[in-house]
Design a protein around this motif. Structure first.
Motif, PDB file in Angstrom:
ATOM      1  N   ASP A   1      41.060  39.438  34.937  1.00 56.35           N
ATOM      2  CA  ASP A   1      42.427  39.832  35.276  1.00 56.35           C
ATOM      3  C   ASP A   1      42.609  41.330  35.032  1.00 56.35           C
ATOM      4  OD1 ASP A   1      43.416  37.282  36.046  1.00 56.35           O
ATOM      5  OD2 ASP A   1      43.504  36.711  33.938  1.00 56.35           O
ATOM      6  N   ASP A   2      43.823  41.820  35.255  1.00 57.41           N
ATOM      7  CA  ASP A   2      44.063  43.263  35.193  1.00 57.41           C
ATOM      8  C   ASP A   2      43.822  43.870  33.814  1.00 57.41           C
ATOM      9  OD1 ASP A   2      46.429  42.325  33.950  1.00 57.41           O
ATOM     10  OD2 ASP A   2      47.620  43.936  34.831  1.00 57.41           O
ATOM     11  N   GLU A   3      43.900  43.074  32.760  1.00 53.21           N
ATOM     12  CA  GLU A   3      43.638  43.629  31.430  1.00 53.21           C
ATOM     13  C   GLU A   3      42.178  44.080  31.301  1.00 53.21           C
ATOM     14  OE1 GLU A   3      42.788  40.503  28.106  1.00 53.21           O
ATOM     15  OE2 GLU A   3      44.284  39.633  29.453  1.00 53.21           O
ATOM     16  N   HIS A   4      41.336  43.653  32.217  1.00 54.94           N
ATOM     17  CA  HIS A   4      39.921  44.021  32.178  1.00 54.94           C
ATOM     18  C   HIS A   4      39.535  45.037  33.257  1.00 54.94           C
ATOM     19  CE1 HIS A   4      39.906  40.039  30.122  1.00 54.94           C
ATOM     20  NE2 HIS A   4      39.372  40.831  29.222  1.00 54.94           N
ATOM     21  N   ALA A   5      40.518  45.738  33.824  1.00 52.93           N
ATOM     22  CA  ALA A   5      40.227  46.716  34.877  1.00 52.93           C
ATOM     23  C   ALA A   5      39.294  47.819  34.369  1.00 52.93           C
ATOM     24  CB  ALA A   5      41.520  47.314  35.425  1.00 52.93           C
ATOM     25  N   GLU A   6      39.518  48.302  33.163  1.00 52.47           N
ATOM     26  CA  GLU A   6      38.659  49.351  32.602  1.00 52.47           C
ATOM     27  C   GLU A   6      37.233  48.828  32.388  1.00 52.47           C
ATOM     28  OE1 GLU A   6      38.552  51.756  28.471  1.00 52.47           O
ATOM     29  OE2 GLU A   6      40.475  51.822  29.523  1.00 52.47           O
ATOM     30  N   LEU A   7      37.133  47.601  31.954  1.00 52.56           N
ATOM     31  CA  LEU A   7      35.831  46.970  31.762  1.00 52.56           C
ATOM     32  C   LEU A   7      35.114  46.816  33.112  1.00 52.56           C
ATOM     33  CD1 LEU A   7      34.068  45.780  29.512  1.00 52.56           C
ATOM     34  CD2 LEU A   7      35.181  43.590  29.937  1.00 52.56           C
ATOM     35  N   ALA A   8      35.846  46.399  34.132  1.00 54.42           N
ATOM     36  CA  ALA A   8      35.268  46.277  35.474  1.00 54.42           C
ATOM     37  C   ALA A   8      34.733  47.628  35.943  1.00 54.42           C
ATOM     38  CB  ALA A   8      36.307  45.739  36.456  1.00 54.42           C
ATOM     39  N   GLN A   9      35.469  48.689  35.664  1.00 53.97           N
ATOM     40  CA  GLN A   9      35.019  50.030  36.048  1.00 53.97           C
ATOM     41  C   GLN A   9      33.734  50.397  35.300  1.00 53.97           C
ATOM     42  OE1 GLN A   9      36.301  51.924  38.553  1.00 53.97           O
ATOM     43  NE2 GLN A   9      34.526  53.202  38.192  1.00 53.97           N
ATOM     44  N   ALA A  40      42.820  32.433  28.981  1.00 53.17           N
ATOM     45  CA  ALA A  40      44.243  32.577  29.295  1.00 53.17           C
ATOM     46  C   ALA A  40      44.409  33.322  30.620  1.00 53.17           C
ATOM     47  CB  ALA A  40      44.943  33.331  28.177  1.00 53.17           C
ATOM     48  N   PRO A  41      45.296  32.838  31.496  1.00 51.91           N
ATOM     49  CA  PRO A  41      45.529  33.554  32.749  1.00 51.91           C
ATOM     50  C   PRO A  41      46.321  34.831  32.513  1.00 51.91           C
ATOM     51  CG  PRO A  41      46.984  31.662  32.599  1.00 51.91           C
ATOM     52  CD  PRO A  41      46.082  31.623  31.390  1.00 51.91           C
ATOM     53  N   GLY A  42      46.064  35.815  33.329  1.00 52.43           N
ATOM     54  CA  GLY A  42      46.787  37.082  33.271  1.00 52.43           C
ATOM     55  C   GLY A  42      47.188  37.484  34.675  1.00 52.43           C
ATOM     56  N   ARG A  43      47.500  38.758  34.818  1.00 50.21           N
ATOM     57  CA  ARG A  43      47.842  39.272  36.150  1.00 50.21           C
ATOM     58  C   ARG A  43      46.553  39.441  36.947  1.00 50.21           C
ATOM     59  NH1 ARG A  43      52.466  42.962  36.809  1.00 50.21           N
ATOM     60  NH2 ARG A  43      50.895  44.319  37.689  1.00 50.21           N
ATOM     61  N   PRO A  44      46.470  38.842  38.145  1.00 45.47           N
ATOM     62  CA  PRO A  44      45.246  38.928  38.935  1.00 45.47           C
ATOM     63  C   PRO A  44      44.849  40.372  39.242  1.00 45.47           C
ATOM     64  CG  PRO A  44      46.730  37.281  39.831  1.00 45.47           C
ATOM     65  CD  PRO A  44      47.498  38.030  38.776  1.00 45.47           C
ATOM     66  N   LEU A  45      43.549  40.608  39.251  1.00 47.79           N
ATOM     67  CA  LEU A  45      42.979  41.912  39.571  1.00 47.79           C
ATOM     68  C   LEU A  45      42.250  41.793  40.896  1.00 47.79           C
ATOM     69  CD1 LEU A  45      42.389  44.831  38.489  1.00 47.79           C
ATOM     70  CD2 LEU A  45      40.244  43.895  37.594  1.00 47.79           C
ATOM     71  N   VAL A  46      42.530  42.708  41.818  1.00 45.41           N
ATOM     72  CA  VAL A  46      41.835  42.731  43.104  1.00 45.41           C
ATOM     73  C   VAL A  46      41.241  44.110  43.339  1.00 45.41           C
ATOM     74  CG1 VAL A  46      43.257  40.928  44.164  1.00 45.41           C
ATOM     75  CG2 VAL A  46      43.907  43.318  44.448  1.00 45.41           C
ATOM     76  N   TYR A  47      40.228  44.130  44.204  1.00 51.03           N
ATOM     77  CA  TYR A  47      39.584  45.376  44.613  1.00 51.03           C
ATOM     78  C   TYR A  47      40.023  45.639  46.046  1.00 51.03           C
ATOM     79  CZ  TYR A  47      35.835  48.795  45.217  1.00 51.03           C
ATOM     80  OH  TYR A  47      35.122  49.944  45.434  1.00 51.03           O
ATOM     81  N   LEU A  48      40.625  46.809  46.272  1.00 54.84           N
ATOM     82  CA  LEU A  48      41.150  47.170  47.579  1.00 54.84           C
ATOM     83  C   LEU A  48      41.051  48.675  47.741  1.00 54.84           C
ATOM     84  CD1 LEU A  48      42.818  46.388  50.175  1.00 54.84           C
ATOM     85  CD2 LEU A  48      44.856  46.856  48.800  1.00 54.84           C
ATOM     86  N   ASP A  49      40.498  49.113  48.858  1.00 53.16           N
ATOM     87  CA  ASP A  49      40.371  50.533  49.187  1.00 53.16           C
ATOM     88  C   ASP A  49      39.694  51.312  48.060  1.00 53.16           C
ATOM     89  OD1 ASP A  49      40.539  52.768  50.799  1.00 53.16           O
ATOM     90  OD2 ASP A  49      42.629  53.205  50.275  1.00 53.16           O
ATOM     91  N   ARG A  50      38.584  50.745  47.547  1.00 50.93           N
ATOM     92  CA  ARG A  50      37.739  51.363  46.529  1.00 50.93           C
ATOM     93  C   ARG A  50      38.403  51.539  45.165  1.00 50.93           C
ATOM     94  NH1 ARG A  50      34.855  56.062  50.141  1.00 50.93           N
ATOM     95  NH2 ARG A  50      34.191  54.682  51.802  1.00 50.93           N
ATOM     96  N   ARG A  51      39.476  50.747  44.899  1.00 55.18           N
ATOM     97  CA  ARG A  51      40.163  50.822  43.599  1.00 55.18           C
ATOM     98  C   ARG A  51      40.566  49.425  43.158  1.00 55.18           C
ATOM     99  NH1 ARG A  51      44.527  54.509  45.534  1.00 55.18           N
ATOM    100  NH2 ARG A  51      45.763  53.101  44.300  1.00 55.18           N
TER     101      ARG A  51
END
Length: 180
Positions: free
Chosen positions: A90-98, A158-169
């Protein structure tokens, strides 16, 4: 053999996408996809990468599919692993995904929240879902490899706010239902 007949070593070149390939990249750049971190244990330590190509394939047997763009580094290690874990994040892991999308970035630190499953694979307990898998088939397609994997175990977080990849971000989606 004369000097003019001496063989020369060929230098590998990156494939040049066709017009259709460029069009495909442009089309999918504006098509959102979910984000996952795929991890595996190797004799040299844990490996992982970020993927936006994960999809479910079947429920009996439970199976997923994803692709990697090369068979070296972390991708090569995952392709060689007997099992791996696909973390749907989810979005809380955006930095980790990067971090897992950039070669050489810091990974698997205590601060990032990693642990290890009893079977040895790196595990992110805070992921929305973690799918422990074994590869069924790997199919080379151009410069990519498509992996079909059987899901052996599912751990829900636990569910969070969904994270998607769109336009290279990476982007967060609202947590509320999209349809009333």
């Amino acid at each position: 053999m004369t000097a003019s007949a001496t063989p020369t070593a060929s230098v590998p070149t990156a494939p040049v996408p066709s017009a259709a390939g460029e069009g495909l990249k442009a089309a999918f750049r504006h098509h959102p996809s979910g984000v996952a971190i795929i991890t595996a244990a190797t004799p040299d330590g844990p490996v992982g990468l970020t993927a936006s190509s994960v999809a479910s394939v079947a429920v009996d047997p439970a199976a997923i599919v994803f692709s990697v763009t090369r068979a070296t580094g972390s991708a090569g290690a995952i392709l060689s692993a007997a099992s791996f874990v696909v973390h749907l994040i989810d979005d809380e892991h955006a930095e980790l995904a990067q971090s897992f999308a950039v070669s050489g970035a810091e990974r698997f630190t205590e601060a990032q929240g990693w642990s290890v499953l009893p079977t040895g694979e790196p595990f992110l307990p805070a992921a929305r879902a973690a799918l422990r898998c074994r590869p069924i088939q790997a199919v080379p397609v151009g410069s990519s490899t498509v992996v079909v994997a059987e899901v052996l175990d599912v751990r829900h977080g636990a569910p969070g706010r969904p994270l998607v990849y769109l336009d290279r971000r990476f982007h967060s989606l609202p947590n509320e239902p999209l349809h009333p």
